[in-house]
Design a protein around this motif. Structure first.
Motif, PDB file in Angstrom:
ATOM      1  N   GLN A 141      -3.018   3.938  13.031  1.00 21.22           N
ATOM      2  CA  GLN A 141      -2.854   2.585  12.630  1.00 21.22           C
ATOM      3  C   GLN A 141      -1.941   2.245  11.386  1.00 21.22           C
ATOM      4  OE1 GLN A 141      -6.254  -0.054  13.980  1.00 21.22           O
ATOM      5  NE2 GLN A 141      -7.412   1.729  13.264  1.00 21.22           N
ATOM      6  N   VAL A 142      -2.228   3.055  10.104  1.00 16.72           N
ATOM      7  CA  VAL A 142      -1.452   2.872   9.115  1.00 16.72           C
ATOM      8  C   VAL A 142      -0.087   3.553   9.503  1.00 16.72           C
ATOM      9  CG1 VAL A 142      -1.714   3.593   6.573  1.00 16.72           C
ATOM     10  CG2 VAL A 142      -3.825   3.086   8.121  1.00 16.72           C
ATOM     11  N   LYS A 150       9.207  -0.207   8.092  1.00 13.03           N
ATOM     12  CA  LYS A 150       9.733   0.641   7.395  1.00 13.03           C
ATOM     13  C   LYS A 150       9.643   0.802   5.805  1.00 13.03           C
ATOM     14  CE  LYS A 150      12.740   1.046  10.937  1.00 13.03           C
ATOM     15  NZ  LYS A 150      11.730   0.397  11.934  1.00 13.03           N
ATOM     16  N   ASP A 151       8.403   1.129   5.568  1.00 13.26           N
ATOM     17  CA  ASP A 151       7.757   1.266   4.020  1.00 13.26           C
ATOM     18  C   ASP A 151       8.387   2.441   3.464  1.00 13.26           C
ATOM     19  OD1 ASP A 151       6.246  -0.100   2.588  1.00 13.26           O
ATOM     20  OD2 ASP A 151       4.326   0.319   3.605  1.00 13.26           O
ATOM     21  N   ASP A 155       7.636   1.997  -3.369  1.00 14.55           N
ATOM     22  CA  ASP A 155       7.424   0.734  -3.863  1.00 14.55           C
ATOM     23  C   ASP A 155       6.867   0.079  -2.387  1.00 14.55           C
ATOM     24  OD1 ASP A 155       7.162  -1.822  -4.782  1.00 14.55           O
ATOM     25  OD2 ASP A 155       9.171  -2.535  -4.648  1.00 14.55           O
ATOM     26  N   PRO A 156       5.704   0.334  -1.954  1.00 17.61           N
ATOM     27  CA  PRO A 156       5.482   0.244  -0.398  1.00 17.61           C
ATOM     28  C   PRO A 156       4.889  -1.518  -0.440  1.00 17.61           C
ATOM     29  CG  PRO A 156       3.494   1.065  -1.580  1.00 17.61           C
ATOM     30  CD  PRO A 156       4.833   1.311  -2.653  1.00 17.61           C
ATOM     31  N   LEU A 157       5.253  -1.786   0.862  1.00 24.67           N
ATOM     32  CA  LEU A 157       4.871  -3.077   1.169  1.00 24.67           C
ATOM     33  C   LEU A 157       3.421  -3.294   1.479  1.00 24.67           C
ATOM     34  CD1 LEU A 157       7.820  -4.365   3.839  1.00 24.67           C
ATOM     35  CD2 LEU A 157       7.285  -5.075   1.218  1.00 24.67           C
ATOM     36  N   LEU A 158       3.031  -2.308   2.355  1.00 22.44           N
ATOM     37  CA  LEU A 158       1.537  -2.021   2.533  1.00 22.44           C
ATOM     38  C   LEU A 158       0.753  -1.645   1.558  1.00 22.44           C
ATOM     39  CD1 LEU A 158      -0.559  -2.229   5.000  1.00 22.44           C
ATOM     40  CD2 LEU A 158       0.139  -0.074   5.482  1.00 22.44           C
ATOM     41  N   ARG A 159      -0.129  -2.535   0.933  1.00 19.10           N
ATOM     42  CA  ARG A 159      -0.702  -2.233  -0.531  1.00 19.10           C
ATOM     43  C   ARG A 159      -2.266  -2.240  -0.229  1.00 19.10           C
ATOM     44  NH1 ARG A 159       1.615  -2.713  -5.385  1.00 19.10           N
ATOM     45  NH2 ARG A 159       3.955  -2.400  -5.180  1.00 19.10           N
ATOM     46  N   ASN A 160      -2.842  -2.819   0.946  1.00 15.89           N
ATOM     47  CA  ASN A 160      -4.236  -3.036   1.071  1.00 15.89           C
ATOM     48  C   ASN A 160      -4.708  -2.781   2.396  1.00 15.89           C
ATOM     49  OD1 ASN A 160      -5.080  -3.925  -1.830  1.00 15.89           O
ATOM     50  ND2 ASN A 160      -3.521  -5.516  -1.112  1.00 15.89           N
ATOM     51  N   LEU A 161      -5.997  -2.137   2.549  1.00 13.15           N
ATOM     52  CA  LEU A 161      -6.448  -1.690   3.975  1.00 13.15           C
ATOM     53  C   LEU A 161      -7.847  -2.444   4.043  1.00 13.15           C
ATOM     54  CD1 LEU A 161      -5.455   1.988   4.303  1.00 13.15           C
ATOM     55  CD2 LEU A 161      -4.053  -0.042   5.267  1.00 13.15           C
ATOM     56  N   VAL A 162      -8.089  -3.171   5.065  1.00 16.63           N
ATOM     57  CA  VAL A 162      -9.489  -3.756   5.234  1.00 16.63           C
ATOM     58  C   VAL A 162      -9.990  -3.228   6.486  1.00 16.63           C
ATOM     59  CG1 VAL A 162      -9.457  -5.700   3.495  1.00 16.63           C
ATOM     60  CG2 VAL A 162      -8.469  -5.970   5.975  1.00 16.63           C
TER      61      VAL A 162
END
Length: 349
Positions: A141-142, A150-151, A155-162
């Motif tokens: 999924q990640v 297009k991370d 400097d990723p947009l995706l910063r946090n996972l819950v």
């Protein structure tokens, strides 16, 4: 055949050694899998063709497949994913902005196909339980999310996972811990434990193991301030008495400045009175915690309704006056059934 995404770093090293390859190949393959997001062994161009052929004879790379994309008017994205056996799960990308105004994303991850907990307010619970998801399916999924946006890993947009999607994480403890270990690997996905939250309904088995691992923050889905009400709206979670759960959480391992997060879903006329707030304040008084208030998102055929805005404010004000740290969590993606409790892995077609 082995899916390479199901191997931890140590297992990959053992696998590579078993093929007669040098140890440094492990790091090369690992980075191709998790940083460069290779979908095939043939893409690993800094590895000799002979080695790639040997790898391909024993293993492959399998990602979940995106079968449907939906985007909310607030920018939330929901992806319907099909797993290798045809099972369907959902993952959600939730937008926010940094203090500097830069877009950031939080991904809500699923860990089971369906859910066995049967909470009465949750669409996922209505599906029942089908099976646990493997590490490749959880972390796939990640990979898909990073591919979708297009991370840039610098400097990723995706910063946090819950882990607040479909399923109860502590009922899939083996694959959850393997996934968290891999998420924390600096040569791979590179997520700090401070950017990962695991949400549980309150499962005695595995709670201490998760705490001792130090691999993620803890969130507890509480939703009721007393055992009687919890048993009515969360019958399976309530098999572990609320009093016993709070006693364990009082000594839950926490890092410096860390607190246990409690999630409380406000259901109109069910758990939203000032008496409930009073009981809740008393319940949380001995635990180092913060409280996330979530206003109920009605789903198709739901038996509950959202509370009135003035009821929500009165509930929150009562708790704040008693020095409870309260955050009203803004629901996003309601118009595409992507908000809390709405995931049901169904296609529009």
């Amino acid at each position: 055949m082995i899916n390479l995404l199901d191997l931890t770093y140590a297992e990959l090293a053992e696998f590579v050694s078993g093929l007669g390859e040098n140890a440094y190949r492990t790091s090369q393959i690992w980075q191709w899998l998790w940083r460069k997001r290779a979908r095939s062994i043939e893409e690993m161009t800094n590895i000799s063709k002979t080695t790639r052929t040997r790898l391909a004879e024993a293993a492959h790379i399998v990602w979940p497949e995106v079968v449907e994309r939906q985007e909310s008017k607030d920018g939330t994205r929901k992806l319907l994913l099909q797993l290798h056996d045809g099972a369907l799960v959902e993952t959600v990308l939730i937008p926010s902005h940094s203090r500097e105004g830069r877009l950031r994303l939080t991904q809500c991850l699923s860990c089971q196909v369906g859910c066995a907990m049967g909470c009465t307010f949750c669409s996922t619970g209505a599906l029942g339980f089908q099976r646990n998801m493997t590490m490749s399916e959880i972390l796939g999924q990640v990979l898909i999310a990073r591919e979708e946006v297009k991370d840039d890993l610098h400097d990723p947009l995706l910063r946090n996972l819950v882990f607040m999607g479909m399923g109860e994480p502590l009922l899939n403890l083996k694959h959850m811990l393997r996934s968290l270990e891999t998420l924390n690997n600096d040569q791979g996905l590179g997520f700090s434990p401070r950017r990962i939250t695991v949400s549980t309904c309150g499962i005695a088995e595995g709670l201490q193991t998760l705490g001792d691992s130090g691999l993620a923050f803890l969130a507890v889905s509480l939703h009721a301030p007393n055992q009687e009400l919890r048993a009515r709206i969360m019958p399976k979670a309530a098999r572990w008495p609320l009093e016993d759960m709070m006693r364990v959480l009082k000594t839950y391992p926490l890092k410096t400045r860390e607190r246990v997060t409690f999630e409380y879903l406000l259901l109109g006329g069910v758990n939203d009175t000032l008496q409930h707030a009073k009981e809740l304040a008393r319940l949380l008084s001995n635990v180092k915690s913060k409280l996330n208030i979530i206003v109920y998102n009605p789903a198709d055929g739901a038996e509950y309704q959202a509370p009135a805005p003035h009821t929500v404010q009165a509930f929150v004000d009562f708790l704040v006056e008693r020095h409870i740290t309260v955050i009203i969590r803004k629901s996003k993606g309601q118009d595409i059934d992507a908000a809390c409790g709405q995931l049901a892995a169904k296609s529009r077609g």
